[in-house]
Design an enzyme around this catalytic site. Sequence first.
Site, PDB file in Angstrom:
ATOM      1  CG  HIS A  17      -5.812   1.731   5.287  1.00 50.15           C
ATOM      2  ND1 HIS A  17      -5.346   2.653   6.191  1.00 50.15           N
ATOM      3  CD2 HIS A  17      -4.784   0.893   5.026  1.00 50.15           C
ATOM      4  CE1 HIS A  17      -4.075   2.381   6.462  1.00 50.15           C
ATOM      5  NE2 HIS A  17      -3.709   1.307   5.772  1.00 50.15           N
ATOM      6  CD  GLU A  47      -3.432  -2.697   7.530  1.00 52.08           C
ATOM      7  OE1 GLU A  47      -2.331  -2.933   7.058  1.00 52.08           O
ATOM      8  OE2 GLU A  47      -4.072  -1.668   7.292  1.00 52.08           O
ATOM      9  CD  GLU A  49      -2.875   5.385   6.854  1.00 54.34           C
ATOM     10  OE1 GLU A  49      -2.859   5.439   5.615  1.00 54.34           O
ATOM     11  OE2 GLU A  49      -1.933   4.901   7.527  1.00 54.34           O
ATOM     12  CG  ASN A  83      -1.706   1.235   1.422  1.00 59.71           C
ATOM     13  OD1 ASN A  83      -1.852   2.007   0.474  1.00 59.71           O
ATOM     14  ND2 ASN A  83      -2.232   1.455   2.622  1.00 59.71           N
ATOM     15  CD1 TRP A  84       3.387   0.986  -2.797  1.00 58.70           C
ATOM     16  CD2 TRP A  84       3.498   2.120  -4.721  1.00 58.70           C
ATOM     17  NE1 TRP A  84       4.083   0.214  -3.679  1.00 58.70           N
ATOM     18  CE2 TRP A  84       4.169   0.885  -4.885  1.00 58.70           C
ATOM     19  CE3 TRP A  84       3.437   2.988  -5.811  1.00 58.70           C
ATOM     20  CZ2 TRP A  84       4.773   0.506  -6.090  1.00 58.70           C
ATOM     21  CZ3 TRP A  84       4.038   2.626  -7.009  1.00 58.70           C
ATOM     22  CH2 TRP A  84       4.699   1.398  -7.133  1.00 58.70           C
ATOM     23  CE  LYS A  85       0.440   3.430   4.896  1.00 62.71           C
ATOM     24  NZ  LYS A  85       0.176   3.561   6.312  1.00 62.71           N
ATOM     25  N   GLY A 126       2.835  -1.149   4.289  1.00 61.91           N
ATOM     26  CA  GLY A 126       2.805   0.270   3.936  1.00 61.91           C
ATOM     27  C   GLY A 126       4.203   0.771   3.629  1.00 61.91           C
ATOM     28  N   GLY A 127       4.823   1.426   4.608  1.00 64.06           N
ATOM     29  CA  GLY A 127       6.128   2.079   4.422  1.00 64.06           C
ATOM     30  C   GLY A 127       7.162   1.224   3.714  1.00 64.06           C
ATOM     31  N   GLY A 157       2.458   2.221  10.777  1.00 65.92           N
ATOM     32  CA  GLY A 157       3.382   3.343  10.587  1.00 65.92           C
ATOM     33  C   GLY A 157       4.101   3.784  11.852  1.00 65.92           C
ATOM     34  CB  SER A 202       5.373  -1.550  12.028  1.00 69.83           C
ATOM     35  OG  SER A 202       4.891  -0.248  12.297  1.00 69.83           O
TER      36      SER A 202
HETATM   37  C1  PEP Z   1      -0.729   0.057   5.921  1.00 68.20           C
HETATM   38  O1  PEP Z   1      -0.652   1.083   5.270  1.00 68.20           O
HETATM   39  O2  PEP Z   1      -1.709  -0.671   5.767  1.00 68.20           O
HETATM   40  C2  PEP Z   1       0.352  -0.289   6.849  1.00 68.20           C
HETATM   41  C3  PEP Z   1       0.269  -1.421   7.501  1.00 68.20           C
HETATM   42  O3  PEP Z   1       1.382   0.605   6.974  1.00 68.20           O
HETATM   43  P1  PEP Z   1       2.837   0.314   7.633  1.00 68.20           P
HETATM   44  O4  PEP Z   1       3.323  -0.989   7.045  1.00 68.20           O
HETATM   45  O5  PEP Z   1       3.669   1.476   7.212  1.00 68.20           O
HETATM   46  O6  PEP Z   1       2.651   0.210   9.109  1.00 68.20           O
END
Ligand code: PEP
Length: 255
Positions: free
Chosen positions: A94, A164, A96, A9-11, A231-232, A170, A210
């Site tokens: 999600h 999640e 966010e 997920n590049w957000k 994500g990251g 994050g 994470s």
């Molecule tokens: C996400 O965006 O769904 C996520 C899990 O982010 P991260 O891996 O950065 O915690």
Amino acid sequence: MRIPLIAGNWKMNTTVAEATELVHDMLEKLDKIEGVDRILCPPFISLAVVGELLKGSSIKLGAQNMHFEAKGAYTGEISPLMLTSLCEFIILGHSERRWYFGETDEIVSKKVKAALSSGLKPILCVGERPEENEAGRTEEVVSKQINCGLSGIASCPDIVIAYEPIWAIGTGRAASGEGAAATIKFIRTCLASLWNKDIAQGLRILYGGSVTSNNITEFVSQPEIDGALVGGASLKAEEFVSIVSQTAAIKRQPV
Ligand code: PEP
């Protein structure tokens, strides 16, 4: 047999040029890894370009959100109809979206229905906030999100769930493999009550929060956990390739 899945997920990251470069940097190695479904979820504006770059590869494409209506006066929104020709998967609910943009379980449920009826495969995200976790309310929260998010929906093998915990997204503070597996096992019991045990056993449930190349094995070595929503770490080509290849190696081993 559930095929493992790693989704990136590049957000709200990468310009079209940066998305192109990122795909170039990972495509060859990522394409060669067998036994794991690999999905990239870039921002909307890069879907077409990334889709072109992925043509002929085994890597799939997903979007990060959509409206539930097919068309209409919803300025700035993207509809399922607009996405079906571009991508196969859609991240819905999600955290966010839920917490920054006020998406309720009811809205998420409409989106899941709209996705399925348009032929998109939903990755439905659920997870508890830090204070809910500390109060021991994780199961209560995720069961409500599952039951409301999937209410009135006939079972479908294309649905993917991502657990999640919000406190892990994050933050660099990932859940433990055992803790995530316990909640995922619980989510499977919710799906069994909603539909039936066989269907629940067949659906893929991912962990997200994470995940990095340093901790992925802790999660995917748990038989309950079918992969990760990343994500990251999905924004770094080598890191993402490493996450996928470690998953392939672990899931290939006989249990
Ligand atoms: C996400 O965006 O769904 C996520 C899990 O982010 P991260 O891996 O950065 O915690």
